[in-house]
Design a protein around this motif. Structure first.
Motif, PDB file in Angstrom:
ATOM      1  N   GLN A  26       0.872  -1.181   0.000  1.00  0.00           N
ATOM      2  CA  GLN A  26       0.000   0.000   0.000  1.00  0.00           C
ATOM      3  C   GLN A  26       0.913   1.238   0.000  1.00  0.00           C
ATOM      4  O   GLN A  26       1.923   1.267   0.714  1.00  0.00           O
ATOM      5  CB  GLN A  26      -0.884   0.028   1.259  1.00  0.00           C
ATOM      6  N   HIS A  27       0.567   2.226  -0.811  1.00  0.00           N
ATOM      7  CA  HIS A  27       1.411   3.409  -0.954  1.00  0.00           C
ATOM      8  C   HIS A  27       0.676   4.641  -0.420  1.00  0.00           C
ATOM      9  O   HIS A  27      -0.447   4.921  -0.835  1.00  0.00           O
ATOM     10  CB  HIS A  27       1.783   3.612  -2.420  1.00  0.00           C
ATOM     11  N   TYR A  28       1.352   5.362   0.478  1.00  0.00           N
ATOM     12  CA  TYR A  28       0.760   6.531   1.124  1.00  0.00           C
ATOM     13  C   TYR A  28       1.605   7.778   0.864  1.00  0.00           C
ATOM     14  O   TYR A  28       2.809   7.684   0.600  1.00  0.00           O
ATOM     15  CB  TYR A  28       0.669   6.316   2.639  1.00  0.00           C
TER      16      TYR A  28
ATOM     17  N   LEU B 199      -1.652  10.644   6.951  1.00  0.00           N
ATOM     18  CA  LEU B 199      -1.252   9.875   5.772  1.00  0.00           C
ATOM     19  C   LEU B 199      -2.446   9.746   4.841  1.00  0.00           C
ATOM     20  O   LEU B 199      -3.591   9.641   5.290  1.00  0.00           O
ATOM     21  CB  LEU B 199      -0.806   8.468   6.174  1.00  0.00           C
ATOM     22  N   TYR B 200      -2.165   9.697   3.548  1.00  0.00           N
ATOM     23  CA  TYR B 200      -3.233   9.584   2.552  1.00  0.00           C
ATOM     24  C   TYR B 200      -2.925   8.405   1.638  1.00  0.00           C
ATOM     25  O   TYR B 200      -1.858   8.371   1.000  1.00  0.00           O
ATOM     26  CB  TYR B 200      -3.340  10.874   1.731  1.00  0.00           C
ATOM     27  N   LEU B 201      -3.831   7.439   1.581  1.00  0.00           N
ATOM     28  CA  LEU B 201      -3.649   6.267   0.726  1.00  0.00           C
ATOM     29  C   LEU B 201      -3.781   6.687  -0.740  1.00  0.00           C
ATOM     30  O   LEU B 201      -4.831   7.181  -1.156  1.00  0.00           O
ATOM     31  CB  LEU B 201      -4.702   5.205   1.062  1.00  0.00           C
ATOM     32  N   VAL B 202      -2.734   6.495  -1.542  1.00  0.00           N
ATOM     33  CA  VAL B 202      -2.792   6.898  -2.952  1.00  0.00           C
ATOM     34  C   VAL B 202      -2.797   5.713  -3.913  1.00  0.00           C
ATOM     35  O   VAL B 202      -3.329   5.810  -5.018  1.00  0.00           O
ATOM     36  CB  VAL B 202      -1.652   7.872  -3.318  1.00  0.00           C
TER      37      VAL B 202
ATOM     38  N   ASP C  44      -3.665   1.501  -3.600  1.00  0.00           N
ATOM     39  CA  ASP C  44      -3.995   0.391  -2.699  1.00  0.00           C
ATOM     40  C   ASP C  44      -3.283  -0.893  -3.123  1.00  0.00           C
ATOM     41  O   ASP C  44      -2.554  -0.919  -4.124  1.00  0.00           O
ATOM     42  CB  ASP C  44      -5.514   0.181  -2.613  1.00  0.00           C
ATOM     43  N   GLU C  45      -3.505  -1.987  -2.369  1.00  0.00           N
ATOM     44  CA  GLU C  45      -2.773  -3.230  -2.631  1.00  0.00           C
ATOM     45  C   GLU C  45      -3.143  -3.875  -3.962  1.00  0.00           C
ATOM     46  O   GLU C  45      -2.450  -4.754  -4.452  1.00  0.00           O
ATOM     47  CB  GLU C  45      -2.975  -4.231  -1.488  1.00  0.00           C
ATOM     48  N   LYS C  46      -4.246  -3.419  -4.572  1.00  0.00           N
ATOM     49  CA  LYS C  46      -4.627  -3.939  -5.893  1.00  0.00           C
ATOM     50  C   LYS C  46      -4.071  -3.077  -7.021  1.00  0.00           C
ATOM     51  O   LYS C  46      -4.351  -3.324  -8.191  1.00  0.00           O
ATOM     52  CB  LYS C  46      -6.152  -4.006  -5.994  1.00  0.00           C
ATOM     53  N   GLY C  47      -3.297  -2.045  -6.662  1.00  0.00           N
ATOM     54  CA  GLY C  47      -2.659  -1.217  -7.673  1.00  0.00           C
ATOM     55  C   GLY C  47      -3.511  -0.068  -8.171  1.00  0.00           C
ATOM     56  O   GLY C  47      -3.175   0.587  -9.151  1.00  0.00           O
TER      57      GLY C  47
ATOM     58  N   CYS D 149       4.384   1.620   2.044  1.00  0.00           N
ATOM     59  CA  CYS D 149       5.341   2.582   1.497  1.00  0.00           C
ATOM     60  C   CYS D 149       4.790   3.985   1.734  1.00  0.00           C
ATOM     61  O   CYS D 149       3.624   4.243   1.434  1.00  0.00           O
ATOM     62  CB  CYS D 149       5.533   2.382  -0.006  1.00  0.00           C
ATOM     63  N   ILE D 150       5.638   4.853   2.240  1.00  0.00           N
ATOM     64  CA  ILE D 150       5.206   6.227   2.531  1.00  0.00           C
ATOM     65  C   ILE D 150       6.137   7.204   1.828  1.00  0.00           C
ATOM     66  O   ILE D 150       7.350   7.144   1.986  1.00  0.00           O
ATOM     67  CB  ILE D 150       5.216   6.501   4.051  1.00  0.00           C
TER      68      ILE D 150
END
Length: 991
Positions: free
Chosen positions: A247-249, A258-261, A263-266, A472-473
């Motif tokens: 997951q990329h934040y 933090l803001y999720l940009v 998700d784990e599905k891409g 990942c941040i």
């Protein structure tokens, strides 16, 4: 949470980051169908008939069984090995590629064959040796620094050692059944990538290969090359599957969450990304700062300790149990600076502290009491390690770096600040990866990190079998557009492109080998293969352009061409006139404030002004002028882009922000909408008028600028035909023979225009535009055809001839390409510039100086870092350095005269005297801590340089031996004994 609204909170909450559960088995939680995540392809050489039976050895059980279920890509790769065929495994970091290597090793041991495992760096070779030694007894190590059990069945070595063994025709070569190339994507490395190509091309023809690589989009192309060169099938097993999804934040500077940009599905969440950018703290409130001309970021600068963003973020990570965390930075000093901000953070309990102290001092027992006094050795334990904080970069003492790696693997370091080199090599993942910056300085400029770099580093997030997902941040402190962020976060890995280049060592070794042939090496290189591959695509491009060109039919084309050529001559002559008139000698006196100038309507930005020479014109008024770097004032023949002065002009502009967050300025006509802005233009592109207006002394207020432009408009209205420009001869007093000659030619051309048969042809302008387009198409086709011709020819053919010419002129080979004494010496030197070092040896310089002076001089060959205000060596050493520079200049000039492309001064300046004094003191017997008091170099950087110096000396020993120079051989051996001691050559903890 009670409310459905999203709002900033004091620390990132579940609203922005999903709660996670630790997972201890090998199953993935996102229910991905793994069977579709593995692509298996195979490349066959031309004319090869595949075997119908691919069942492998039916009479035996698997060479190795693993205590866990294999992923599909691992199973597929192992089937290829069982069938005795080469395979390239391309998968993400931490996916489990080493499993395939272990199986190949097990097969070789079972079948009593020899296997070679190559890695790109010594540290990784040491780590792999340790890892394999725990599983296999019959394993050895060869890195140049260390040799352990060189007759073992499984040999771990650096790729450079493997190449050297091939050139020397080592007996081991005949016994090798499998060669494993780890991290083969290193082949694209600009400096060292060529080593991989050489060693793959020269590998024994009866051996098979295992290539382990990070994900590369063109893995099939690489396999096609291997199949062609070695006349054997090469399989490709490719997977994008991540055992632990990511997951990329985004963490905005000065923000609170933090803001999720991604998700784990891409999936990219653009709305969340925009909210993150909106939460950015303005630059004036702790954002960007400037220091020493370089940008310093708000994440680091402006605030310190508990107030800093980095402290808040690490605290959140620890509180949420998202540790261990790796925080990547792109500078050694910044790594330590960020770690210092954690001064009030303690992440370990007393039991962990005791364990760390025990491990640390056990490791340090190999150091002398003096070496334990070094600041890094004495300060790191209480300052960082005891509190669960680590720092990892190339400037650390090697032993300290290894202690930190071991503590991190054992979970005793929870928070590690590291440079990007930590993302290469041994599998040391964390739960969370943080990018303290998304821009890096690449030696030339600041740029966004590439998707390939992001994939490499973010791959460290998520521990298989432990974490449900990795985090990942990105810490962002400047406007990052979605168009920039998406490719970075979701882009593909970098392609595996050849970085092949010729070296004199390569040529000499090829000439010396019994069956060596430089042209054959070039012909079989990946570079040549990729060049040949490009031809069909270039052919298609050329045909499309030819069809477009042939579809353009123009009436009276021949006459029009003649008229067009006259126009081009006319434009060039006008440009030449302009260049002369705007020489500072003639125009500076007319650049007084208030003079009206005619300028082009163009677009530019703050850093890259680009003013065209065609299009709409506008008017402005000169405010000031200043000198910029360029040619002398008397050079009337210089090009306009080399102008030595620029003029600040007040004119009408439209100002906006572009995609790269730069201020974009477009000059527009005075009557159009816009704002009065002062822009800088080269004097060559500001046509000077004869009119001058009075301007206000203070133009900061908008009203003052508007009033000034109104005066300009009033003057323009008085001249319906346009304000007269300054006459070069009457007003500016241009006295130049070239000028008068050009004026006469212009007058002659103007008379030709009036008489030309197509001058009054209808639609002449449109016809000329079409003809111009046709000419552009012809030029493109010509360029493509030229590229195709150079591709079909042998790559580097001309350079090969030129380099052979250099070797003949310097006496390294005969006219028949027989290697002479000098050439035999240069054959042995791979860790320094072979020609310059060989010349110094044959000039007697190395023989005439003391051992310590020689060691100090050789340090100039291995030191590459640029130091600010480096200490100058003493007179005797400086004299030696001058001799080195003179030798280097002579070698470079011979190359230039032989048509080898080289910048003589850059080559001479590549030899640096920065550590001559430090190395001299070390050779004299000084303690390492004493040396560190006289130099500003990082401890680890100096140790690495001295170790490379020992490598060079070992090569010189072999070189002297090869030509029977026993006196020099003894001198080099004495030199090795003088530098090979104490902390600089402390044994690796992995061995």
């Amino acid at each position: 949470m009670g409310s459905s609204k999203r709002k900033p909170v004091e620390s990132p909450s579940e609203e922005f980051i999903r709660p996670q559960k630790q997972q201890r088995d090998n199953k993935s939680s996102n229910n991905v169908d793994e069977s579709v995540t593995c692509i298996h392809d195979v490349s066959y050489p031309e004319g090869y008939v595949p075997r119908s039976d691919h069942s492998g050895r039916k009479d035996s059980k698997p060479a190795k069984e693993f205590p866990f279920s294999l992923d599909p890509f691992q199973s597929e790769a192992i089937k290829c090995l069982d069938n005795g065929e080469s395979v390239m495994v391309s998968a993400h970091t931490s996916a489990g590629k080493t499993v395939v290597a272990l199986y190949a090793i097990a097969m070789s041991l079972r079948d009593k064959q020899r296997v070679i495992y190559t890695s790109p760096i010594k540290a990784l070779s040491n780590q792999k040796y340790r890892e394999f030694k725990e599983k296999i007894s019959d394993v050895g190590l060869m890195t140049g620094d260390v040799t352990i059990e060189p007759n073992a069945s499984c040999l771990v070595m650096t790729t450079e050692i493997w190449r050297s063994m091939q050139y020397k025709g080592s007996e081991i070569m005949r016994e090798v059944a499998w060669v494993i190339f780890d991290e083969v994507h290193y082949m694209r490395d600009r400096e060292r990538g060529v080593v991989w190509e050489e060693s793959i091309v020269m590998a024994p023809k009866n051996s098979r290969f295992v290539f382990l690589s990070a994900t590369v989009p063109n893995a099939k192309e690489f396999a096609d090359w291997v199949a062609k060169v070695h006349r054997q099938p090469c399989h490709i097993v490719y997977t994008d599957y991540r055992p632990t999804p990511l997951q990329h934040y985004v963490f905005p500077s000065g923000g609170q969450g933090l803001y999720l940009v991604v998700d784990e599905k891409g999936k990219f969440h653009e709305d969340s990304f925009q909210r993150a950018l909106n939460a950015l703290l303005p630059a004036g409130e702790g954002g960007k700062k400037k220091e020493n001309g370089k940008q310093q970021k708000g994440l680091v600068a402006g605030r310190s300790g508990e107030e800093s963003d980095i402290f808040k973020l690490v605290k959140m990570i620890i509180n949420r149990q998202y540790d261990p965390v790796i925080l990547f930075s792109f500078s050694k000093r910044e790594c330590e600076h960020l770690a210092m901000m954690m001064a009030k953070m303690d992440l370990n309990n007393n039991v962990e502290k005791d364990t760390i102290e025990d491990v640390f001092w056990k490791a340090m027992t190999i150091l002398s009491d003096d070496d334990k006094k070094l600041p890094q050795a004495s300060h790191f334990l209480p300052l960082y390690l005891m509190r669960g904080i680590g720092v990892h970069h190339s400037g650390l003492l090697p032993i300290l770096k290894e202690v930190i790696e071991l503590l991190f693997q054992e979970g005793l370091i929870k928070c590690l600040f590291a440079t990007e080199t930590f993302s290469i090599g041994l599998n040391m993942p964390a739960k969370t990866v943080v990018f303290t910056n998304v821009r890096k300085f690449d030696g030339d400029k600041f740029r966004w990190i590439s998707s390939g770099e992001y994939i490499q580093m973010s791959g460290r997030a998520g521990r298989r079998g432990i974490d449900e997902r990795g985090i990942c941040i990105l810490m962002v402190d400047e406007k990052l557009e979605p168009s920039t962020a998406k490719p970075m976060l979701k882009g593909s890995a970098d392609c595996l492109n050849s970085a092949f280049h010729l070296s004199y060592n390569m040529l000499l070794n090829q000439m010396r080998c019994e069956d060596g042939d430089p042209e054959n090496l070039l012909r079989n290189s990946f570079y040549q293969f990729q060049s040949d591959r490009a031809i069909p695509d270039l052919e298609r491009q050329a045909k499309v352009l030819e069809e477009e060109r042939d579809s353009i039919v123009i009436e009276e084309e021949d006459s029009l061409k003649d008229y067009y050529n006259l126009l081009q001559q006319y434009k060039k002559l006008k440009k030449d006139i302009h260049d002369i008139v705007f020489c500072p000698r003639y125009c500076l006196q007319f650049l007084q404030p208030g003079r009206l100038v005619r300028i082009q309507c163009t677009r530019s930005d703050d850093k890259n002004p680009s003013f065209s020479t065609e299009g709409q014109v506008s008017w402005g008024v000169i405010i000031n002028f200043e000198r910029v770097k360029g040619l002398s004032e008397d050079d009337a023949s210089r090009k306009p882009e080399d102008a030595t002065y620029k003029v600040d002009v007040l004119t009408r502009c439209v100002v906006s922000m572009d995609g790269d967050s730069k201020r974009s300025i477009k000059i527009v006509p005075l009557k159009e909408r816009g704002e009065p802005v002062v822009v800088s233009v080269p004097i060559s592109q500001a046509n000077l008028s004869s009119a001058i207006v009075i301007i206000s002394k203070d133009l900061l207020p908008l009203e003052a600028r508007e009033n000034t432009l109104k005066r300009v408009s009033e003057v323009l209205s008085r001249f319906p035909k346009g304000i007269p420009l300054l006459d070069p001869e009457e007003d500016m007093k241009v006295q130049n023979k070239g000028y008068k000659k050009i004026v006469r030619r212009i007058e002659a051309l103007e008379s030709l225009f009036d008489k030309h048969e197509v001058a009054k042809s209808p639609l002449i302008e449109e016809k000329l535009k079409v003809l111009h387009l046709k000419k552009e198409l012809k030029a493109k086709i010509k360029l493509i055809r030229k590229t195709m011709r150079s591709s079909t020819a042998l790559a580097f053919k001309d350079e090969l001839k030129a380099r052979k010419r250099v070797l003949r002129r310097l006496g390294y080979v005969t006219s028949d390409d027989v290697v002479e004494l000098k050439g035999k010496v240069a054959c042995e030197i791979t860790s320094a510039d072979e020609l310059t070092l060989t010349e110094l040896m044959f000039n007697g310089v190395l023989k005439d100086v003391t051992v310590e002076e020689m060691i100090s001089l050789l340090s100039c060959f291995v030191w590459q870092e640029k130091l600010q205000d480096a200490q100058k060596p003493r007179e005797g050493l400086h004299l030696l350095f001058t001799q080195l520079q003179e030798t280097a200049r002579r070698v470079a000039k011979v190359q230039l005269e032989s048509n080898v492309p080289i910048d003589v001064e850059s080559f001479v300046n590549s030899f640096r005297s920065d550590i001559m004094e430090a190395v001299y003191a070390w050779a004299k017997g000084s303690k390492f801590y004493e040396i560190m008091e006289i130099t500003q170099v990082f401890e680890g950087s100096l140790i690495r340089a001295i170790r490379r110096l020992e490598e060079v000396l070992q090569q010189l020993i072999e070189a002297a031996k090869s030509i029977g120079e026993t006196e020099l051989e003894s001198k080099f051996q004495v030199a090795v004994t003088k530098i090979k001691r104490d902390i600089v050559f402390a044994a690796s903890l992995y061995l």
